[in-house]
Design a protein around this motif. Structure first.
Motif, PDB file in Angstrom:
ATOM      1  N   VAL A  17      70.996  10.615 -17.064  1.00 51.90           N
ATOM      2  CA  VAL A  17      72.148  11.371 -17.563  1.00 51.90           C
ATOM      3  C   VAL A  17      71.818  12.846 -17.775  1.00 51.90           C
ATOM      4  O   VAL A  17      72.716  13.682 -17.801  1.00 51.90           O
ATOM      5  CB  VAL A  17      72.735  10.768 -18.862  1.00 51.90           C
ATOM      6  N   ILE A  18      70.551  13.171 -17.944  1.00 51.56           N
ATOM      7  CA  ILE A  18      70.138  14.574 -18.052  1.00 51.56           C
ATOM      8  C   ILE A  18      69.025  14.791 -17.026  1.00 51.56           C
ATOM      9  O   ILE A  18      68.075  14.025 -16.980  1.00 51.56           O
ATOM     10  CB  ILE A  18      69.582  14.883 -19.466  1.00 51.56           C
ATOM     11  N   LYS A  19      69.219  15.835 -16.197  1.00 50.48           N
ATOM     12  CA  LYS A  19      68.259  16.050 -15.118  1.00 50.48           C
ATOM     13  C   LYS A  19      67.561  17.401 -15.268  1.00 50.48           C
ATOM     14  O   LYS A  19      68.180  18.434 -15.069  1.00 50.48           O
ATOM     15  CB  LYS A  19      68.968  15.988 -13.764  1.00 50.48           C
ATOM     16  N   GLY A 201      76.065  28.256 -20.563  1.00 48.57           N
ATOM     17  CA  GLY A 201      75.342  27.318 -19.715  1.00 48.57           C
ATOM     18  C   GLY A 201      76.369  26.325 -19.202  1.00 48.57           C
ATOM     19  O   GLY A 201      77.186  25.836 -19.974  1.00 48.57           O
ATOM     20  N   ILE A 202      76.367  26.067 -17.915  1.00 49.34           N
ATOM     21  CA  ILE A 202      77.342  25.118 -17.372  1.00 49.34           C
ATOM     22  C   ILE A 202      76.596  23.906 -16.848  1.00 49.34           C
ATOM     23  O   ILE A 202      75.705  24.014 -16.007  1.00 49.34           O
ATOM     24  CB  ILE A 202      78.204  25.770 -16.263  1.00 49.34           C
ATOM     25  N   ARG A 209      74.167  24.003 -13.924  1.00 48.14           N
ATOM     26  CA  ARG A 209      74.625  24.686 -12.709  1.00 48.14           C
ATOM     27  C   ARG A 209      74.543  26.199 -12.842  1.00 48.14           C
ATOM     28  O   ARG A 209      74.478  26.919 -11.870  1.00 48.14           O
ATOM     29  CB  ARG A 209      76.082  24.316 -12.414  1.00 48.14           C
ATOM     30  N   PHE A 210      74.688  26.658 -14.081  1.00 50.72           N
ATOM     31  CA  PHE A 210      74.640  28.096 -14.298  1.00 50.72           C
ATOM     32  C   PHE A 210      74.124  28.338 -15.705  1.00 50.72           C
ATOM     33  O   PHE A 210      74.411  27.585 -16.626  1.00 50.72           O
ATOM     34  CB  PHE A 210      76.046  28.717 -14.152  1.00 50.72           C
ATOM     35  N   ILE A 295      82.363  25.829  -9.743  1.00 54.21           N
ATOM     36  CA  ILE A 295      80.947  25.486  -9.976  1.00 54.21           C
ATOM     37  C   ILE A 295      80.789  23.981 -10.165  1.00 54.21           C
ATOM     38  O   ILE A 295      79.900  23.361  -9.613  1.00 54.21           O
ATOM     39  CB  ILE A 295      80.397  26.235 -11.215  1.00 54.21           C
ATOM     40  N   THR A 296      81.685  23.403 -10.949  1.00 52.89           N
ATOM     41  CA  THR A 296      81.517  21.976 -11.237  1.00 52.89           C
ATOM     42  C   THR A 296      82.044  21.093 -10.110  1.00 52.89           C
ATOM     43  O   THR A 296      81.587  19.980  -9.944  1.00 52.89           O
ATOM     44  CB  THR A 296      82.203  21.585 -12.556  1.00 52.89           C
ATOM     45  N   GLN A 297      83.004  21.607  -9.314  1.00 53.03           N
ATOM     46  CA  GLN A 297      83.548  20.745  -8.255  1.00 53.03           C
ATOM     47  C   GLN A 297      82.748  20.821  -6.967  1.00 53.03           C
ATOM     48  O   GLN A 297      82.637  19.837  -6.253  1.00 53.03           O
ATOM     49  CB  GLN A 297      85.018  21.090  -7.986  1.00 53.03           C
TER      50      GLN A 297
END
Lengths: 300, 265
Positions: A17-19, A201-202, A209-210, A295-297
């Motif tokens: 779940v967290i990378k 932070g995204i 991602r960012f 960014i998320t898509q």
């Protein structure tokens, strides 16, 4: 850095779940931790609070690790995780008194917090009868009770009305600017964060991602010229023929990539000379909301 | 130690307005009041009884159900209620993100449950003695005042308290792990019934099963040594009592490691 994680990963069973998260939260910042629902925000927050055991990577808070400094780290953090944890059978004031007892904070502080979040009037009402917004405010009061250096808030404006959201935002900005706090705030709504965050932070699907300042985020969003005209489709074709990059056409507007002020004036002249009515024309930042979505898509 | 004391005080602060706390007072009070009314209305029949027999009737009426039903169920309820206060409010996460060691939070909660059981037992002693003496005041034909069994009552209830510790630790852990009401209560209820059956049938290894301990403790309470002398002596440390204490310590320590390893959702 107030929060620094390196290669932080977390699995629930087989599901990662967290990378490999590398968070960097500078002192005195409002760090907006953004991501869609289920992206791993709450899990990250639980890791930051040592509620979940770190499996891979490291977490430094105030440049200390939890291993030997759990109590000293936690004594400088105030947190609100998901729904505020409130004893429904106690009054709002008793909830604060109970926490004050545990944190050895003076009784005056309870009254200060009640007035800070404007719950004086409802102080002696059972917290179970509070509205969602009141509960959220009480949760924030609980988090602020020990005057923490770092405030970790998980979706603190959930369920608040617009007034409530503005109050919370102003409160957080005040805490950072006047009391030198650092705020780490998670949200799935960019609009909410972009108005107060200094850093963003995204996270999506457990991956960052960012990360950077709000200015960095704006920089990667390309500015555009928005033109309001009477016949957008024909006007857009004209602009295309003249080698302008039209990015979007709607019934009302045409969007063209912005390069300079002169170029904006040239477009205006061109359209008018060709008989189009230009109702408005101007530079526009690409909506951060769209950027956030892209960014998320893109990743999905 | 400081963390423990703070947490313990907080447990009291949180629960002082809940049934979990007041049950420790209401349960002995209600039962003693009911008995008082029973003895008051039947005083003619009981007037011929010797003072010692009167006390045995009065205290025994409670003790008969105490070992098999009242105490195990009360312990199950208390273990549930001290944990449920956190499950209900979803406060485990905030409790475990306080600058207090997990050990202090866990231990304080357990000792608060222990304190409630002890308080309840003490109040049973207090109310039994008070209402017995009150009966001799309002019905002078009942000669409760001619015999004293404070010491024996204290010993019996202390023995009961010790014999319930095994159940307390197990139920405390179950209630901490399961947010659900039915699971810990259901398991506790079934085990209590099993315990009573074991105790009634005098199964030789019954003393190893924690839920049978209060029943066995009651069955073994009178010391056989001075039976002939017609003296009532209480044997506190029959073998199920140390077993109960050992089980409670082991489960308590094991539970701590489970809590330490467990993620807080």
């Amino acid at each position: 850095m107030v929060i620094r994680t390196e290669g932080l990963s977390f699995n629930f069973g087989n599901q990662q779940v967290i990378k490999s998260l590398n968070l960097q939260v500078p002192e005195g910042s409002i760090y907006g931790f953004l991501g869609p629902n289920g992206a791993g925000k709450t899990t990250t927050i639980k890791l930051l609070l040592n509620l979940l055991k770190t499996q891979h990577g490291s977490i430094h808070i105030f440049e200390q690790e939890y291993h030997n400094n759990r109590i000293s780290i936690l004594s400088q953090i105030g947190a609100l995780i998901e729904q505020p944890a409130i004893y429904a059978h106690l009054t709002g004031k008793e909830n604060l008194q109970n926490r004050a007892l545990l944190l050895q904070v003076s009784a005056n502080r309870v009254d200060e917090m009640l007035s800070l979040v404007q719950l004086n009037g409802a102080a002696n009402k059972k917290a179970g009868q509070y509205s969602l917004g009141m509960k959220q405010r009480l949760g924030i009061a609980l988090a602020l009770l020990n005057d923490p250096k770092l405030l970790i808030l998980d979706e603190p404006t959930n369920g608040l009305d617009p007034n409530g959201i503005i109050e919370i935002r102003e409160l957080l900005i005040k805490l950072v600017s006047q009391h030198q706090k650092t705020v780490f705030i998670s949200s799935h709504l960019l609009v909410e964060v972009e108005r107060m965050a200094t850093h963003v932070g995204i996270i999506d699907n457990g991956e960052l991602r960012f990360q950077g300042s709000v200015k960095d985020l704006e920089a990667i969003s390309h500015p555009q010229i928005r033109i309001e005209t009477d016949n957008t489709v024909d006007a857009a074709n004209l602009l295309n023929r003249k080698h302008y990059t039209v990015t979007d056409v709607t019934d009302q507007y045409i969007f063209v990539n912005y390069t300079s002020r002169d170029q904006t004036a040239q477009i205006n002249t061109l359209l008018i000379q060709n008989g189009y009515q230009v109702f408005s024309i101007g530079k526009q930042q690409k909506d951060l909301e769209k950027l956030f979505l892209s960014i998320t898509q893109n990743a999905a | 130690m400081k963390g423990f004391l703070l947490s313990f005080r907080s447990e009291f602060f949180k629960s002082r307005k809940t049934l979990g706390f007041w049950a420790a007072v209401i349960l002995p009070l209600m039962i003693c009041v009911l008995l008082f009314i029973g003895f008051y209305t039947k005083s003619e029949k009981l007037a011929s009884m010797a003072p010692m027999m009167l006390w045995l009737q009065f205290a025994g009426a409670i003790l008969k159900v105490m070992g098999s039903l009242l105490l195990p169920m009360y312990v199950i309820f208390i273990a549930y209620s001290v944990n449920n206060i956190e499950h209900n409010a979803d406060t485990w996460k905030s409790l475990f993100s306080l600058p207090i060691s997990r050990c202090a939070v866990y231990t304080a909660k357990y000792f608060y449950a222990l304190f409630l059981v002890l308080l309840c037992m003490c109040l049973f002693v207090l109310f039994t003695i008070s209402f017995g003496n009150l009966l001799s005041l309002v019905k002078p034909q009942l000669r409760f005042d001619n015999y004293h069994m404070e010491k024996q009552l204290l010993q019996v209830y202390f023995k009961l308290f010790l014999s319930s510790l095994g159940i307390l630790s197990i139920q405390f852990l179950l209630s901490l792990l399961w947010a659900n009401f039915l699971k810990p209560i259901g398991v506790g209820f079934i085990c209590t019934i099993a315990g009573v059956i074991l105790a009634i049938n005098n199964w030789e290894y019954g003393y190893l099963f924690p839920y049978a301990h209060p029943s066995i403790a009651i069955a073994n309470m009178v010391s056989r040594a001075n039976e002939a002398a017609n003296k009532l002596e209480i044997d506190v440390f029959t073998k199920e009592v140390p077993v109960s204490i050992v089980i409670s310590i082991l489960v308590f320590i094991g539970g701590y490691f489970i809590v330490l390893k467990r993620s807080i959702r």
